[in-house]
Design a protein around this motif. Structure first.
Motif, PDB file in Angstrom:
ATOM      1  N   VAL B 257     125.417  85.656 -73.037  1.00  0.00           N
ATOM      2  CA  VAL B 257     125.281  85.608 -71.836  1.00  0.00           C
ATOM      3  C   VAL B 257     124.103  85.878 -71.354  1.00  0.00           C
ATOM      4  CG1 VAL B 257     125.922  86.476 -69.542  1.00  0.00           C
ATOM      5  CG2 VAL B 257     127.598  85.793 -70.949  1.00  0.00           C
ATOM      6  N   LEU B 258     123.216  86.391 -72.100  1.00  0.00           N
ATOM      7  CA  LEU B 258     122.131  86.440 -71.803  1.00  0.00           C
ATOM      8  C   LEU B 258     121.088  85.231 -72.252  1.00  0.00           C
ATOM      9  CD1 LEU B 258     119.098  88.610 -71.013  1.00  0.00           C
ATOM     10  CD2 LEU B 258     119.078  89.338 -73.092  1.00  0.00           C
ATOM     11  N   GLY B 259     120.761  84.932 -73.462  1.00  0.00           N
ATOM     12  CA  GLY B 259     121.516  83.127 -73.564  1.00  0.00           C
ATOM     13  C   GLY B 259     121.017  82.460 -72.044  1.00  0.00           C
ATOM     14  N   GLY B 260     121.958  81.924 -71.531  1.00  0.00           N
ATOM     15  CA  GLY B 260     121.802  81.522 -70.290  1.00  0.00           C
ATOM     16  C   GLY B 260     123.161  80.905 -70.552  1.00  0.00           C
ATOM     17  N   THR B 261     124.305  80.920 -71.513  1.00  0.00           N
ATOM     18  CA  THR B 261     126.031  80.514 -71.159  1.00  0.00           C
ATOM     19  C   THR B 261     126.297  80.967 -70.077  1.00  0.00           C
ATOM     20  OG1 THR B 261     125.320  81.198 -73.648  1.00  0.00           O
ATOM     21  CG2 THR B 261     127.157  79.792 -72.754  1.00  0.00           C
ATOM     22  N   HIS B 262     126.836  79.881 -68.887  1.00  0.00           N
ATOM     23  CA  HIS B 262     127.735  80.020 -68.532  1.00  0.00           C
ATOM     24  C   HIS B 262     129.103  80.628 -68.584  1.00  0.00           C
ATOM     25  CE1 HIS B 262     129.535  80.356 -64.273  1.00  0.00           C
ATOM     26  NE2 HIS B 262     128.098  79.870 -63.726  1.00  0.00           N
ATOM     27  N   ILE B 263     129.170  82.427 -68.009  1.00  0.00           N
ATOM     28  CA  ILE B 263     130.617  83.018 -68.862  1.00  0.00           C
ATOM     29  C   ILE B 263     131.649  81.208 -68.224  1.00  0.00           C
ATOM     30  CG2 ILE B 263     130.446  83.497 -66.041  1.00  0.00           C
ATOM     31  CD1 ILE B 263     131.667  85.496 -69.063  1.00  0.00           C
ATOM     32  N   PHE B 264     131.114  80.743 -67.125  1.00  0.00           N
ATOM     33  CA  PHE B 264     133.091  80.062 -66.951  1.00  0.00           C
ATOM     34  C   PHE B 264     132.810  78.666 -67.853  1.00  0.00           C
ATOM     35  CE2 PHE B 264     133.194  83.012 -63.481  1.00  0.00           C
ATOM     36  CZ  PHE B 264     134.396  83.547 -63.970  1.00  0.00           C
ATOM     37  N   GLY B 265     131.139  78.210 -68.940  1.00  0.00           N
ATOM     38  CA  GLY B 265     131.046  77.051 -69.564  1.00  0.00           C
ATOM     39  C   GLY B 265     130.555  75.946 -68.470  1.00  0.00           C
ATOM     40  N   GLY B 266     130.252  75.558 -69.446  1.00  0.00           N
ATOM     41  CA  GLY B 266     129.357  74.162 -68.953  1.00  0.00           C
ATOM     42  C   GLY B 266     127.452  74.119 -68.877  1.00  0.00           C
ATOM     43  N   LEU B 267     127.005  75.385 -69.181  1.00  0.00           N
ATOM     44  CA  LEU B 267     126.752  75.223 -69.139  1.00  0.00           C
ATOM     45  C   LEU B 267     125.714  76.159 -70.670  1.00  0.00           C
ATOM     46  CD1 LEU B 267     124.097  74.022 -67.251  1.00  0.00           C
ATOM     47  CD2 LEU B 267     124.059  76.029 -66.128  1.00  0.00           C
ATOM     48  N   GLY B 268     124.681  76.027 -71.851  1.00  0.00           N
ATOM     49  CA  GLY B 268     124.374  76.908 -71.899  1.00  0.00           C
ATOM     50  C   GLY B 268     123.462  75.811 -72.946  1.00  0.00           C
ATOM     51  N   ARG B 269     122.873  76.766 -74.162  1.00  0.00           N
ATOM     52  CA  ARG B 269     122.298  76.291 -74.929  1.00  0.00           C
ATOM     53  C   ARG B 269     122.068  77.096 -76.819  1.00  0.00           C
ATOM     54  NH1 ARG B 269     116.979  72.889 -73.229  1.00  0.00           N
ATOM     55  NH2 ARG B 269     118.337  71.749 -72.668  1.00  0.00           N
ATOM     56  N   ILE B 270     121.729  76.272 -77.687  1.00  0.00           N
ATOM     57  CA  ILE B 270     121.719  77.618 -78.532  1.00  0.00           C
ATOM     58  C   ILE B 270     120.339  77.997 -78.889  1.00  0.00           C
ATOM     59  CG2 ILE B 270     121.550  77.197 -80.907  1.00  0.00           C
ATOM     60  CD1 ILE B 270     123.913  76.928 -80.635  1.00  0.00           C
ATOM     61  N   SER B 271     119.499  77.281 -78.516  1.00  0.00           N
ATOM     62  CA  SER B 271     117.966  78.360 -78.283  1.00  0.00           C
ATOM     63  C   SER B 271     118.392  79.538 -77.478  1.00  0.00           C
ATOM     64  CB  SER B 271     117.543  76.847 -77.822  1.00  0.00           C
ATOM     65  OG  SER B 271     117.922  76.307 -76.571  1.00  0.00           O
ATOM     66  N   GLY B 272     118.820  79.166 -76.300  1.00  0.00           N
ATOM     67  CA  GLY B 272     118.371  79.902 -75.761  1.00  0.00           C
ATOM     68  C   GLY B 272     119.493  81.471 -75.835  1.00  0.00           C
ATOM     69  N   THR B 273     120.595  81.517 -76.849  1.00  0.00           N
ATOM     70  CA  THR B 273     120.844  82.310 -77.346  1.00  0.00           C
ATOM     71  C   THR B 273     120.357  83.276 -78.515  1.00  0.00           C
ATOM     72  OG1 THR B 273     123.007  81.067 -77.372  1.00  0.00           O
ATOM     73  CG2 THR B 273     123.481  82.977 -78.880  1.00  0.00           C
ATOM     74  N   LEU B 274     119.496  81.932 -79.419  1.00  0.00           N
ATOM     75  CA  LEU B 274     119.189  82.385 -79.919  1.00  0.00           C
ATOM     76  C   LEU B 274     117.767  83.369 -79.452  1.00  0.00           C
ATOM     77  CD1 LEU B 274     117.810  82.022 -83.421  1.00  0.00           C
ATOM     78  CD2 LEU B 274     115.950  80.543 -82.239  1.00  0.00           C
ATOM     79  N   LEU B 275     117.042  83.238 -78.327  1.00  0.00           N
ATOM     80  CA  LEU B 275     116.420  83.875 -78.057  1.00  0.00           C
ATOM     81  C   LEU B 275     116.708  84.945 -77.403  1.00  0.00           C
ATOM     82  CD1 LEU B 275     113.632  81.497 -75.777  1.00  0.00           C
ATOM     83  CD2 LEU B 275     113.082  83.197 -77.902  1.00  0.00           C
ATOM     84  N   ALA B 276     117.727  85.849 -77.013  1.00  0.00           N
ATOM     85  CA  ALA B 276     118.144  86.245 -76.664  1.00  0.00           C
ATOM     86  C   ALA B 276     118.640  87.386 -77.382  1.00  0.00           C
ATOM     87  CB  ALA B 276     119.680  86.147 -75.575  1.00  0.00           C
ATOM     88  N   ILE B 277     118.812  86.806 -78.842  1.00  0.00           N
ATOM     89  CA  ILE B 277     119.511  87.235 -80.259  1.00  0.00           C
ATOM     90  C   ILE B 277     117.863  88.360 -80.700  1.00  0.00           C
ATOM     91  CG2 ILE B 277     119.691  87.704 -81.901  1.00  0.00           C
ATOM     92  CD1 ILE B 277     122.016  85.549 -81.324  1.00  0.00           C
ATOM     93  N   LEU B 278     117.228  87.479 -80.207  1.00  0.00           N
ATOM     94  CA  LEU B 278     115.980  87.858 -80.814  1.00  0.00           C
ATOM     95  C   LEU B 278     115.593  89.307 -79.674  1.00  0.00           C
ATOM     96  CD1 LEU B 278     113.687  84.998 -82.139  1.00  0.00           C
ATOM     97  CD2 LEU B 278     114.567  86.513 -83.087  1.00  0.00           C
TER      98      LEU B 278
END
Lengths: 314, 319
Positions: B257-278
């Motif tokens: 969610v912090l990485g920008g994935t929309h909780i209801f779907g349709g929007l999000g990116r692996i790179s965003g999640t990667l940054l969020a995990i970092l």
């Protein structure tokens, strides 16, 4: 709204299930059906029952609150600390309830005003509540609290344990809110179709805040009962109570999508869960299996609900 | 027009925001502890990325495909698969073979979630909440709460050793998996279908995407990724603990969610999640090196989770 015979179907099924479970456990352990054991089960059920009543309203509103365990914990610490400071009982109780209200209102406000989906809002607030718990009591117990509130658990009146009256009052009140007050009408409307509820002029935000606050208050009451019963506050207080309350509510016939909820069903769900836990321990099953069994039960009911008439979209 | 569209792309804004946030957490770490700003911190920090990272990637894809989808059982799957691996090894199976079976167990556990949600029709939140308790309950009940040890020392290369100053688990598991998932999402038809299903499942269905089967597969994938996490954990700690994955479900949701994935779907990116995990890991390590209570971590992560969703909703990224 459906034909009347269907209305209490779930409650009747639960009642039958409780009967069957009781017969099975009674045949395996004579102690199970004894008055002493049943009173113990009741005493151990009071805090879950109180929280589940509020959870029923929240779920009927289309919400969910996984942070109730955290609210319970924080209220219990405040109660414990106030006790240690030797404040009078009445102040301690009011403080505990007020804490519950404030934390519940916080959840409601985050859901309503910040437009955060309830699962995310309460997952996040649970982290924060647990953080508060650890920062205040730092991995130790608050123990040896005075027993001046024990009458709430151990007391008896007209031959019935005090818990019966507490549960009675809470459920009657919640029933009145849900079925005899505009609040309940509006809450069910929000749960059935939030945009429509907004369009007909219901103040959806205010309904949400009020309902989450009510659940917080009930968690505060549960905290008072917890301290009264155990006279200590341990680190892992309240860890499972959110799941148990959700399980009891869903067992009782509420729809996780909102719009449907039954307080009578929830109360039967609580009794069913607590009798199962008690009976399994008495018949020699390790209490480690508790979560597996509750989870499995929940899955079974969810599956039956889903297969009964609701189809997967798409 | 194209440039403005690019400029307004919420995902780009998100990546920029996350990069700034990460730099801020790095600065915070350096400010809190004199031990933070050293080259030895890099492998130390990266060691903590893979397990959470794998789960976060699964969570991202599940959320992205809509439904709404969520997998709260990922942490419990890590615990249970870890025990399966250690248990099979204890029965005399080769540790690598046991790990392979572990992957199958993960796929099976994920498939149970997928079937419950997409075939039976239970909302994902309830279904995975229930399996969270069944799986984690099984992990505790089957072992009596005790860890299973006795993992052979030569298996530790994955979780404890480094190559080119990078932890092996990061270099040989996490990086390739992330790369494959990134390519899958951005360069393949399946990736388009995932985003389409999350954006408008009805439209996706009408143009011929088998939305239910697609989502089911993603839950299986989430189980396999959790199993990979379990293999790393077993190799790293040389034991399988029944509570190894406890709390990871919340962290993985936060990461997605912090990485920008929309909780209801349709929007999000692996790179965003990667940054969020970092960001999450940097925060954890920074506070840890500064000897600040773990409770603060939980509190800050909770605030990040609520804050990131609130900001999205208030800024009007799809109400």
């Amino acid at each position: 709204m459906n034909a009347i015979p269907r209305a209490y179907q779930r409650e009747l099924i639960l009642l039958a299930a409780i009967g069957i479970v009781c017969v099975i456990f009674a045949s395996r352990s004579e102690f199970f059906i004894s008055e002493r054991n049943l009173v113990t089960v009741l005493r151990n059920s009071v805090d879950l029952a109180v929280i589940s009543a509020g959870m029923t309203l929240v779920i009927a509103m289309g919400g969910i609150d996984v942070s109730v365990g955290g609210i319970l914990a924080v209220s219990a610490i405040i109660i414990g600390r106030a006790y240690q400071a030797e404040w009078p009982d009445a102040v301690v109780v009011v403080l505990g309830l007020a804490t519950g209200c404030v934390l519940g209102a916080l959840n409601g406000t985050v859901c309503a005003k910040l437009r955060v989906p309830p699962i995310i809002a309460t997952l996040g607030s649970m982290y924060i509540f647990i953080a508060v718990l650890f920062l205040v009591i730092g991995g130790t117990w608050i123990s040896g609290l005075p027993g001046t509130l024990s009458f709430l658990i151990l007391g008896e009146w007209l031959g019935l344990p005090a818990g019966v009256y507490i549960i009675g009052v809470v459920y009657l009140l919640c029933w009145a809110i849900l079925r005899r007050h505009v609040w309940g009408r509006h809450l069910l409307a929000v749960g059935s179709d939030e945009p429509a509820a907004r369009l007909v002029g219901i103040d959806v935000d205010w309904i949400k805040i009020r309902t989450y606050t009510l659940l917080g208050l009930l968690a505060g009451i549960a905290a008072v009962l917890y301290v009264a019963r155990l006279r200590n506050v341990e680190v892992n207080i309240g860890t499972n109570i959110a799941l148990e309350a959700i399980a009891a509510t869903i067992l009782g016939g509420a729809d996780i999508r909102g719009g449907v909820g039954s307080l009578a069903g929830t109360l039967l769900g609580v009794l069913f869960i607590k009798l199962m836990q008690n009976g399994l321990v008495l018949s020699g099953v390790s209490s480690l299996w508790e979560t597996v069994i509750i989870g499995g039960l929940l899955l079974a009911v969810l599956t039956l609900d889903a297969l009964q008439g609701r189809r997967v979209r798409v | 027009m194209k440039t403005t569209a690019r400029f307004r792309d919420p995902l780009r804004q998100r990546l920029l925001f996350l990069t700034v946030l990460w730099l801020l957490t790095l600065a915070l770490g350096a400010w809190l502890s004199p031990h933070f700003w050293q080259s030895s911190t890099v492998p130390y920090l990266l060691q903590y990325v893979p397990v959470l990272g794998l789960l976060g990637m699964g969570q991202t894809l599940i959320m992205l495909a809509g439904g709404p989808g969520i997998d709260l059982s990922v942490g419990a799957m890590v615990s249970l698969v870890g025990l399966a691996i250690a248990g099979l090894y204890g029965l005399g199976l080769d540790i690598y073979l046991a790990s392979l079976v572990g992957l199958l167990v993960g796929a099976l556990l994920g498939a149970v979630n997928g079937v419950l949600i997409n075939i039976v029709g239970i909302p994902s939140l309830m279904a995975t909440l229930a399996t969270l308790f069944v799986y984690s309950g099984l992990a505790v009940a089957l072992t009596g709460g005790r860890p299973l040890g006795g993992i052979p020392g030569e298996f530790a290369w994955l979780g404890q050793n480094q190559t080119w100053n990078l932890p092996n688990q990061f270099l040989f598991v996490f990086l390739p998996v992330t790369l494959v998932l990134h390519v899958l999402l951005t360069r393949t038809v399946t990736g388009n279908h995932i985003v389409a299903a999350g954006n408008d499942e009805r439209a996706a269905f009408l143009v011929g995407v088998n939305v239910r089967r697609l989502r089911l597969k993603l839950y299986v994938l989430s189980g396999v990724l959790a199993a990979l996490g379990a293999i790393i954990t077993v190799s790293w700690f040389q034991a399988a603990r029944p509570d190894a994955g406890k709390g990871l479900e919340l962290l993985s949701v936060t990461a997605a969610v912090l990485g920008g994935t929309h909780i209801f779907g349709g929007l999000g990116r692996i790179s965003g999640t990667l940054l969020a995990i970092l960001i999450i890991t940097t925060l954890q390590i920074g506070l840890q090196l500064a000897n600040i209570s773990q409770a603060w971590q939980l509190g800050v992560i909770g605030a990040l989770l609520i804050g990131s969703v609130a900001v999205d909703s208030l800024l009007g990224r799809r109400p």
